[in-house]
Design a protein around this motif. Structure first.
Motif, mmCIF file in Angstrom:
data_model
loop_
_atom_site.group_PDB
_atom_site.id
_atom_site.type_symbol
_atom_site.label_atom_id
_atom_site.label_comp_id
_atom_site.label_asym_id
_atom_site.label_seq_id
_atom_site.Cartn_x
_atom_site.Cartn_y
_atom_site.Cartn_z
ATOM 1 N N LYS A 40 13.217 -4.610 6.757
ATOM 2 C CA LYS A 40 14.111 -4.573 7.914
ATOM 3 C C LYS A 40 13.331 -4.869 9.190
ATOM 4 O O LYS A 40 13.909 -5.116 10.227
ATOM 5 C CB LYS A 40 14.785 -3.200 8.028
ATOM 6 N N ARG A 41 12.009 -4.796 9.111
ATOM 7 C CA ARG A 41 11.183 -5.073 10.275
ATOM 8 C C ARG A 41 10.184 -6.145 9.904
ATOM 9 O O ARG A 41 9.912 -6.404 8.744
ATOM 10 C CB ARG A 41 10.457 -3.804 10.729
ATOM 11 N N TRP A 42 9.587 -6.753 10.922
ATOM 12 C CA TRP A 42 8.684 -7.872 10.668
ATOM 13 C C TRP A 42 7.338 -7.406 10.150
ATOM 14 O O TRP A 42 6.635 -8.148 9.470
ATOM 15 C CB TRP A 42 8.481 -8.668 11.955
ATOM 16 N N ASP A 43 6.941 -6.186 10.466
ATOM 17 C CA ASP A 43 5.599 -5.746 10.093
ATOM 18 C C ASP A 43 5.568 -5.272 8.647
ATOM 19 O O ASP A 43 6.588 -5.039 8.020
ATOM 20 C CB ASP A 43 5.092 -4.642 11.030
ATOM 21 N N SER A 44 4.341 -5.141 8.107
ATOM 22 C CA SER A 44 4.174 -4.781 6.704
ATOM 23 C C SER A 44 2.930 -3.938 6.545
ATOM 24 O O SER A 44 2.029 -3.947 7.384
ATOM 25 C CB SER A 44 4.056 -6.054 5.855
ATOM 26 N N LEU A 45 2.897 -3.204 5.446
ATOM 27 C CA LEU A 45 1.720 -2.398 5.129
ATOM 28 C C LEU A 45 0.746 -3.141 4.216
ATOM 29 O O LEU A 45 -0.221 -2.560 3.751
ATOM 30 C CB LEU A 45 2.163 -1.095 4.453
ATOM 31 N N ASP A 47 -2.351 -5.069 3.064
ATOM 32 C CA ASP A 47 -3.722 -5.069 3.599
ATOM 33 C C ASP A 47 -3.887 -4.021 4.707
ATOM 34 O O ASP A 47 -4.654 -4.213 5.646
ATOM 35 C CB ASP A 47 -4.095 -6.449 4.150
ATOM 36 N N ASN A 48 -3.178 -2.921 4.557
ATOM 37 C CA ASN A 48 -3.230 -1.872 5.570
ATOM 38 C C ASN A 48 -3.633 -0.565 4.894
ATOM 39 O O ASN A 48 -2.998 -0.124 3.940
ATOM 40 C CB ASN A 48 -1.854 -1.722 6.237
ATOM 41 N N GLU A 49 -4.694 0.049 5.399
ATOM 42 C CA GLU A 49 -5.173 1.304 4.833
ATOM 43 C C GLU A 49 -4.306 2.487 5.252
ATOM 44 O O GLU A 49 -4.375 3.557 4.644
ATOM 45 C CB GLU A 49 -6.615 1.571 5.270
ATOM 46 N N ALA A 50 -3.478 2.304 6.291
ATOM 47 C CA ALA A 50 -2.640 3.397 6.788
ATOM 48 C C ALA A 50 -1.660 3.844 5.708
ATOM 49 O O ALA A 50 -0.880 3.052 5.197
ATOM 50 C CB ALA A 50 -1.881 2.951 8.034
ATOM 51 N N GLY A 51 -1.721 5.101 5.351
ATOM 52 C CA GLY A 51 -0.810 5.651 4.353
ATOM 53 C C GLY A 51 -1.116 5.254 2.930
ATOM 54 O O GLY A 51 -0.354 5.580 2.021
ATOM 55 N N SER A 52 -2.234 4.540 2.699
ATOM 56 C CA SER A 52 -2.584 4.123 1.344
ATOM 57 C C SER A 52 -2.905 5.337 0.491
ATOM 58 O O SER A 52 -3.714 6.186 0.867
ATOM 59 C CB SER A 52 -3.797 3.178 1.387
ATOM 60 N N ASP A 53 -2.237 5.424 -0.685
ATOM 61 C CA ASP A 53 -2.476 6.566 -1.566
ATOM 62 C C ASP A 53 -2.932 6.134 -2.956
ATOM 63 O O ASP A 53 -2.967 6.939 -3.883
ATOM 64 C CB ASP A 53 -1.213 7.422 -1.675
ATOM 65 N N VAL A 54 -3.298 4.864 -3.094
ATOM 66 C CA VAL A 54 -3.855 4.377 -4.340
ATOM 67 C C VAL A 54 -4.724 3.162 -4.028
ATOM 68 O O VAL A 54 -4.446 2.412 -3.085
ATOM 69 C CB VAL A 54 -2.744 4.000 -5.350
ATOM 70 N N LEU A 113 4.915 -8.501 -3.672
ATOM 71 C CA LEU A 113 5.547 -7.190 -3.750
ATOM 72 C C LEU A 113 5.775 -6.567 -2.372
ATOM 73 O O LEU A 113 6.696 -5.779 -2.182
ATOM 74 C CB LEU A 113 4.697 -6.259 -4.614
ATOM 75 N N TYR A 114 4.914 -6.935 -1.394
ATOM 76 C CA TYR A 114 5.073 -6.444 -0.029
ATOM 77 C C TYR A 114 5.913 -7.399 0.814
ATOM 78 O O TYR A 114 6.005 -7.251 2.019
ATOM 79 C CB TYR A 114 3.705 -6.248 0.630
ATOM 80 N N HIS A 115 6.499 -8.371 0.158
ATOM 81 C CA HIS A 115 7.388 -9.347 0.798
ATOM 82 C C HIS A 115 6.671 -10.165 1.867
ATOM 83 O O HIS A 115 7.230 -10.507 2.912
ATOM 84 C CB HIS A 115 8.618 -8.658 1.395
#
Length: 419
Positions: A40-45, A47-54, A113-115
């Motif tokens: 719904k937003r342009w940004d994506s997680l 390649d982002n370590e923020a909130g990474s749990d695996v 998978l992260y669109h």
């Protein structure tokens, strides 16, 4: 104590922000369809370590890549969901090792998978990504890979693509019952071709419903078409010797294989046989070479389309035939049948060995801009065996008459050679 409480509150608030961000980015109702979630937003997680749990460690040393991941996103893929939450999942583990996927391919898989946009840069990477897409049940990513490979099909890479795509498709050159008995079979029948052409021109909704194997089958058909059209050049590639036995046989038996001479195909089969013996660490004896080839591949070459000179200078001297087999084949070539029997040269085999390669033209499936151009342009007939003029035909007939007079002498020479 207040500073400590403030720190804890900040951490909790950060986690809540991440959860809200994920909820804003993805629709959870599409969890079970195996397709990437729509942001719904342009940004994506990605390649982002923020909130990474695996964390995924992909590839083998020294080419191991590290990827951060988010369970909330990856769980929407059925394979990753089983990996992360299934009964055999190690939920307490923060690192997952994947050794059978290339790092570049896994990068494209996560982008999908992260669109994120998937931009393939080479045939090699596309083939590795195709493997990952099939393993992790991503049909849309399979489609992306198939269309890229179809667009970039060349004489240098068609055998590499053909070898790989056979693993994922329903082979339309599947063996018939007679193949199991050692007899070569014909390539796909007209009905199969019609079904493929209908599949290639189906509606947009029908294309979206194609399975992964169907996409790969369409690409496999285009590989066969390309090989048929450029047979002499493709068969001269060194990579032909790296094909599996079944892959080489499926090419050799095709009625539409546009080779200029069966001698070219026999040379390929013989070279492949020698290379396979070396790979298997076998002595290059006639017995080992015959065992490696087997009846199907050996008799996939249409020897009865050769001239007597070509047969005597090539197949006869190879040591791959028994004396009676050589006499029988030479007799058929010179139109002087020999009284004798060979368990391998049956009437069915003889009919196949003298069947000319078809010259009918056919079109590939329009999967990319390359094949769409071929389909929309006038289709030229495939190159088949040498097209000779009336003068050349007369000369050939005179040569055959001269050869027939020496037939008895040739058989005597053969007997001396084999003795």
């Amino acid at each position: 104590m207040e500073p400590q409480i403030g720190v804890n509150y900040g951490c909790i608030r950060a986690e809540q922000d991440i959860e809200e961000r994920l909820c804003m980015m993805f629709h959870h109702e599409s969890e079970s369809d195996g397709k990437p979630l729509l942001p719904k937003r342009w940004d994506s997680l990605f390649d982002n370590e923020a909130g990474s749990d695996v964390v995924f460690l992909v590839g083998t040393e020294p080419e191991t890549w590290r990827f951060p991941g988010h369970r909330s996103i990856l769980r929407n893929n059925p394979v990753f969901k089983a990996m992360l939450e299934g009964p055999f999942a190690a939920n307490t583990e923060s690192k997952i090792v994947i050794q059978d996927v290339d790092g570049r391919a896994f990068d494209h898989l996560l982008r999908y998978l992260y669109h994120e946009d998937v931009q393939l840069q080479s045939v090699g990477t596309a083939l590795m990504t195709l493997y990952a897409a099939n393993k992790y049940l991503c049909p849309d990513l399979v489609e992306i890979c198939v269309k890229y490979l179809d667009e970039n099909l060349t004489k240098n890479n068609v055998l590499q693509i053909y070898q790989h795509v056979r693993l994922y498709s329903t082979d339309l050159n599947a063996e018939s019952e007679s193949d199991l008995l050692g007899f070569p079979s014909a390539p796909p029948q007209d009905q199969v071709l019609e079904e493929l052409q209908e599949a290639g021109t189906s509606s947009k909704d029908e294309k979206n419903d194609r399975s992964m194997s169907e996409w790969c089958s369409l690409l496999l058909w285009n590989c066969y078409h390309f090989i048929d059209l450029h047979a002499d050049e493709v068969l001269s590639e060194e990579s032909i010797e790296d094909l599996t036995k079944d892959a080489l046989y499926d090419i050799a038996k095709r009625d539409t294989l546009g080779i200029s001479s069966e001698c070219i195909l026999f040379s390929v089969v013989e070279k492949w046989c020698n290379r396979e013996c070396k790979r298997c660490q076998l002595e290059l004896s006639d017995e080992n070479r015959k065992a490696i080839l087997g009846d199907r591949l050996l008799f996939s070459v249409r020897y009865l389309l050769m001239t007597s000179e070509d047969f005597l200078s090539g197949p006869m001297r190879s040591g791959l035939f028994e004396q009676m087999e050589t006499a029988l084949i030479l007799g058929f070539i010179l139109k002087h049948p020999v009284n004798g029997v060979s368990p391998r040269i049956t009437p069915q085999v003889v009919n196949f060995l003298k069947r000319a390669r078809r010259r009918e033209s056919y079109a590939p499936i329009p999967l990319s801009a390359r094949t769409k151009r071929i389909v929309t342009s006038p289709v030229k007939p495939l190159v088949a065996n040498k097209i000779v003029s009336k003068k050349e035909k007369k000369k050939k007939k005179d040569d055959e008459d001269r050869q027939s007079k020496c037939f008895s002498y040739s058989l005597s020479v053969l007997a001396c050679i084999f003795d």
